[in-house]
Design a protein around this motif. Structure first.
Motif, PDB file in Angstrom:
ATOM      1  N   ARG A  24       0.812  -1.223   0.000  1.00  0.00           N
ATOM      2  CA  ARG A  24       0.000   0.000   0.000  1.00  0.00           C
ATOM      3  C   ARG A  24       0.847   1.277   0.000  1.00  0.00           C
ATOM      4  O   ARG A  24       0.417   2.308  -0.506  1.00  0.00           O
ATOM      5  N   PHE A  25       2.041   1.189   0.603  1.00  0.00           N
ATOM      6  CA  PHE A  25       2.897   2.364   0.735  1.00  0.00           C
ATOM      7  C   PHE A  25       4.217   2.169  -0.013  1.00  0.00           C
ATOM      8  O   PHE A  25       4.740   1.060  -0.073  1.00  0.00           O
ATOM      9  N   GLN A  26       4.757   3.269  -0.535  1.00  0.00           N
ATOM     10  CA  GLN A  26       6.024   3.257  -1.244  1.00  0.00           C
ATOM     11  C   GLN A  26       7.046   4.065  -0.449  1.00  0.00           C
ATOM     12  O   GLN A  26       6.745   5.182  -0.009  1.00  0.00           O
ATOM     13  N   ARG A  27       8.238   3.522  -0.277  1.00  0.00           N
ATOM     14  CA  ARG A  27       9.290   4.256   0.429  1.00  0.00           C
ATOM     15  C   ARG A  27       9.909   5.280  -0.524  1.00  0.00           C
ATOM     16  O   ARG A  27      10.294   4.952  -1.645  1.00  0.00           O
ATOM     17  N   ILE A  28      10.008   6.532  -0.054  1.00  0.00           N
ATOM     18  CA  ILE A  28      10.639   7.580  -0.853  1.00  0.00           C
ATOM     19  C   ILE A  28      11.916   8.095  -0.191  1.00  0.00           C
ATOM     20  O   ILE A  28      12.685   8.829  -0.806  1.00  0.00           O
ATOM     21  N   HIS A  29      12.107   7.734   1.054  1.00  0.00           N
ATOM     22  CA  HIS A  29      13.262   8.197   1.826  1.00  0.00           C
ATOM     23  C   HIS A  29      13.406   7.259   3.009  1.00  0.00           C
ATOM     24  O   HIS A  29      12.466   6.537   3.354  1.00  0.00           O
ATOM     25  N   ARG A  30      14.570   7.273   3.652  1.00  0.00           N
ATOM     26  CA  ARG A  30      14.744   6.385   4.808  1.00  0.00           C
ATOM     27  C   ARG A  30      13.769   6.709   5.934  1.00  0.00           C
ATOM     28  O   ARG A  30      13.496   5.868   6.795  1.00  0.00           O
ATOM     29  N   ASN A  31      13.204   7.926   5.914  1.00  0.00           N
ATOM     30  CA  ASN A  31      12.290   8.309   6.990  1.00  0.00           C
ATOM     31  C   ASN A  31      10.859   8.553   6.517  1.00  0.00           C
ATOM     32  O   ASN A  31      10.076   9.182   7.231  1.00  0.00           O
ATOM     33  N   CYS A  32      10.479   8.046   5.336  1.00  0.00           N
ATOM     34  CA  CYS A  32       9.140   8.375   4.829  1.00  0.00           C
ATOM     35  C   CYS A  32       8.563   7.286   3.921  1.00  0.00           C
ATOM     36  O   CYS A  32       9.238   6.803   3.003  1.00  0.00           O
ATOM     37  N   LEU A  33       7.302   6.939   4.175  1.00  0.00           N
ATOM     38  CA  LEU A  33       6.513   6.047   3.319  1.00  0.00           C
ATOM     39  C   LEU A  33       5.287   6.816   2.847  1.00  0.00           C
ATOM     40  O   LEU A  33       4.637   7.513   3.638  1.00  0.00           O
ATOM     41  N   VAL A  34       4.929   6.657   1.576  1.00  0.00           N
ATOM     42  CA  VAL A  34       3.799   7.395   0.995  1.00  0.00           C
ATOM     43  C   VAL A  34       2.805   6.407   0.397  1.00  0.00           C
ATOM     44  O   VAL A  34       3.184   5.436  -0.265  1.00  0.00           O
ATOM     45  N   ALA A  35       1.514   6.667   0.629  1.00  0.00           N
ATOM     46  CA  ALA A  35       0.473   5.831   0.041  1.00  0.00           C
ATOM     47  C   ALA A  35       0.563   5.891  -1.481  1.00  0.00           C
ATOM     48  O   ALA A  35       0.739   6.972  -2.061  1.00  0.00           O
ATOM     49  N   ALA A  36       0.441   4.751  -2.128  1.00  0.00           N
ATOM     50  CA  ALA A  36       0.657   4.669  -3.577  1.00  0.00           C
ATOM     51  C   ALA A  36      -0.281   5.577  -4.361  1.00  0.00           C
ATOM     52  O   ALA A  36       0.099   6.131  -5.401  1.00  0.00           O
ATOM     53  N   ASP A  37      -1.508   5.762  -3.874  1.00  0.00           N
ATOM     54  CA  ASP A  37      -2.464   6.584  -4.625  1.00  0.00           C
ATOM     55  C   ASP A  37      -2.336   8.080  -4.325  1.00  0.00           C
ATOM     56  O   ASP A  37      -3.130   8.885  -4.797  1.00  0.00           O
ATOM     57  N   GLU A  38      -1.310   8.458  -3.551  1.00  0.00           N
ATOM     58  CA  GLU A  38      -1.109   9.866  -3.210  1.00  0.00           C
ATOM     59  C   GLU A  38      -0.222  10.603  -4.222  1.00  0.00           C
ATOM     60  O   GLU A  38      -0.201  11.825  -4.267  1.00  0.00           O
ATOM     61  N   PHE A  39       0.518   9.868  -5.023  1.00  0.00           N
ATOM     62  CA  PHE A  39       1.488  10.510  -5.915  1.00  0.00           C
ATOM     63  C   PHE A  39       0.803  11.227  -7.077  1.00  0.00           C
ATOM     64  O   PHE A  39       0.001  10.652  -7.797  1.00  0.00           O
ATOM     65  N   LEU A  40       1.141  12.510  -7.247  1.00  0.00           N
ATOM     66  CA  LEU A  40       0.714  13.269  -8.420  1.00  0.00           C
ATOM     67  C   LEU A  40       1.846  13.421  -9.419  1.00  0.00           C
ATOM     68  O   LEU A  40       1.644  13.336 -10.628  1.00  0.00           O
ATOM     69  N   GLU A  41       3.067  13.629  -8.902  1.00  0.00           N
ATOM     70  CA  GLU A  41       4.187  13.946  -9.791  1.00  0.00           C
ATOM     71  C   GLU A  41       5.505  13.743  -9.055  1.00  0.00           C
ATOM     72  O   GLU A  41       5.591  13.941  -7.831  1.00  0.00           O
ATOM     73  N   LEU A  42       6.524  13.322  -9.792  1.00  0.00           N
ATOM     74  CA  LEU A  42       7.905  13.382  -9.318  1.00  0.00           C
ATOM     75  C   LEU A  42       8.556  14.546 -10.045  1.00  0.00           C
ATOM     76  O   LEU A  42       8.651  14.547 -11.275  1.00  0.00           O
ATOM     77  N   ARG A  43       9.006  15.545  -9.278  1.00  0.00           N
ATOM     78  CA  ARG A  43       9.495  16.793  -9.872  1.00  0.00           C
ATOM     79  C   ARG A  43      10.983  16.960  -9.574  1.00  0.00           C
ATOM     80  O   ARG A  43      11.404  16.907  -8.416  1.00  0.00           O
ATOM     81  N   ARG A  44      11.771  17.191 -10.627  1.00  0.00           N
ATOM     82  CA  ARG A  44      13.208  17.431 -10.448  1.00  0.00           C
ATOM     83  C   ARG A  44      13.455  18.909 -10.138  1.00  0.00           C
ATOM     84  O   ARG A  44      12.931  19.790 -10.822  1.00  0.00           O
ATOM     85  N   VAL A  45      14.239  19.144  -9.110  1.00  0.00           N
ATOM     86  CA  VAL A  45      14.582  20.512  -8.725  1.00  0.00           C
ATOM     87  C   VAL A  45      16.105  20.678  -8.835  1.00  0.00           C
ATOM     88  O   VAL A  45      16.771  19.861  -9.452  1.00  0.00           O
ATOM     89  N   GLY A  46      16.649  21.715  -8.227  1.00  0.00           N
ATOM     90  CA  GLY A  46      18.069  21.992  -8.364  1.00  0.00           C
ATOM     91  C   GLY A  46      18.965  20.884  -7.841  1.00  0.00           C
ATOM     92  O   GLY A  46      18.588  20.106  -6.957  1.00  0.00           O
ATOM     93  N   ASP A  47      20.195  20.824  -8.424  1.00  0.00           N
ATOM     94  CA  ASP A  47      21.220  19.868  -7.996  1.00  0.00           C
ATOM     95  C   ASP A  47      20.780  18.415  -8.130  1.00  0.00           C
ATOM     96  O   ASP A  47      21.233  17.544  -7.377  1.00  0.00           O
ATOM     97  N   GLY A  48      19.885  18.145  -9.073  1.00  0.00           N
ATOM     98  CA  GLY A  48      19.461  16.768  -9.309  1.00  0.00           C
ATOM     99  C   GLY A  48      18.516  16.212  -8.278  1.00  0.00           C
ATOM    100  O   GLY A  48      18.170  15.026  -8.327  1.00  0.00           O
TER     101      GLY A  48
END
Length: 246
Positions: free
Chosen positions: A192-216
């Motif tokens: 149900r959840f996807q890990r995006i960082h060592r300290n964060c899990l996000v519900a799969a249906d919550e993602f709208l966009e992966l956005r690239r910002v400065g410094d990659g």
């Protein structure tokens, strides 16, 4: 002993109450029609014993018993159900007894005497109930802070963030801290959840966009997020692959 009866059938609750109406030393403090109500009312009414059906809406009796086993009071649970196939799971959830309907008065009194002698769960039983619960995905998370209980439906959780020994649950009604590890939550709810960082899990249906910002750096934009969340470089390839298949 303070007694709570939990069953989604009003007639079943009434029959159990009638069986115990003339018993000294027993006080019926309330009733519940769902497993969630059973957990909330057992806590708020300081119940010593819960007579619990298994097949109930919102949250079944087995999950309700596991939540109770992790609480501060740890009331004794006696299952009263129409089916006998859940007996093993019931005792794994640290139940005092397992009665098959129609419940006989003599058998019920015997179970209550056993609960009276035990007076709730010991630490070892509570730990066993927790282990049993880890093998079955819950429908709710339980937040207990300063004596208050809040049951949070998993379907309402937007994302989970680790904060020292706690996890902050961001959900449809606000935010709550729970005393669980992010790793154990990922093991239980990895579908149900996807890990995006060592300290964060996000519900799969919550993602709208992966956005690239400065410094990659990459950020996750969520449907209900107050701000973008950082995506670690380590998690990014796996996250992108999983999002392609959602």
């Amino acid at each position: 002993m303070r007694l709570l009866i939990a069953d989604d059938e009003p007639l079943a609750r009434a029959r159990l109450a009638d069986l115990l109406a003339d018993q000294p030393g027993l006080e019926l403090v309330g009733e519940a029609g769902t497993g969630r109500e059973a957990v909330e009312r057992a806590e708020s009414l300081a119940a010593d014993v819960v007579l619990m059906d298994i097949a109930m809406p919102v949250m079944d009796g087995l999950e309700a018993a596991r939540h109770l086993a992790r609480g501060e009071r740890r009331p004794a649970v006696i299952f009263c159900t129409a089916y006998d196939e859940h007996a093993l799971a019931a005792f794994e959830a640290a139940a005092v007894d397992y009665l098959v309907k129609p419940v006989r008065r003599e058998r019920l009194l015997e179970s209550l005497e056993r609960a009276r002698r035990g007076r709730g769960l010991g630490a070892a039983q509570a730990e066993a109930a927790g282990r049993a619960g880890s093998q079955r995905q819950r429908s709710h998370l339980a937040a207990r802070m300063r004596g208050n209980l809040r049951l949070i439906p998993i379907e309402d959780v937007h994302y989970l963030q680790a904060e020292e020994k706690y996890v902050l649950v961001h959900h449809a009604r606000g935010e709550d801290l729970i005393e669980e590890s992010l790793k154990s939550l990922e093991q239980e709810f990895g579908d149900r959840f996807q890990r995006i960082h060592r300290n964060c899990l996000v519900a799969a249906d919550e993602f709208l966009e992966l956005r690239r910002v400065g410094d990659g750096q990459v950020q996750a934009i969520l449907r209900h997020g107050k701000a973008p969340l950082e995506v670690s470089r380590r998690c990014l390839p796996t996250l992108r692959e999983k999002l392609r298949h959602l």
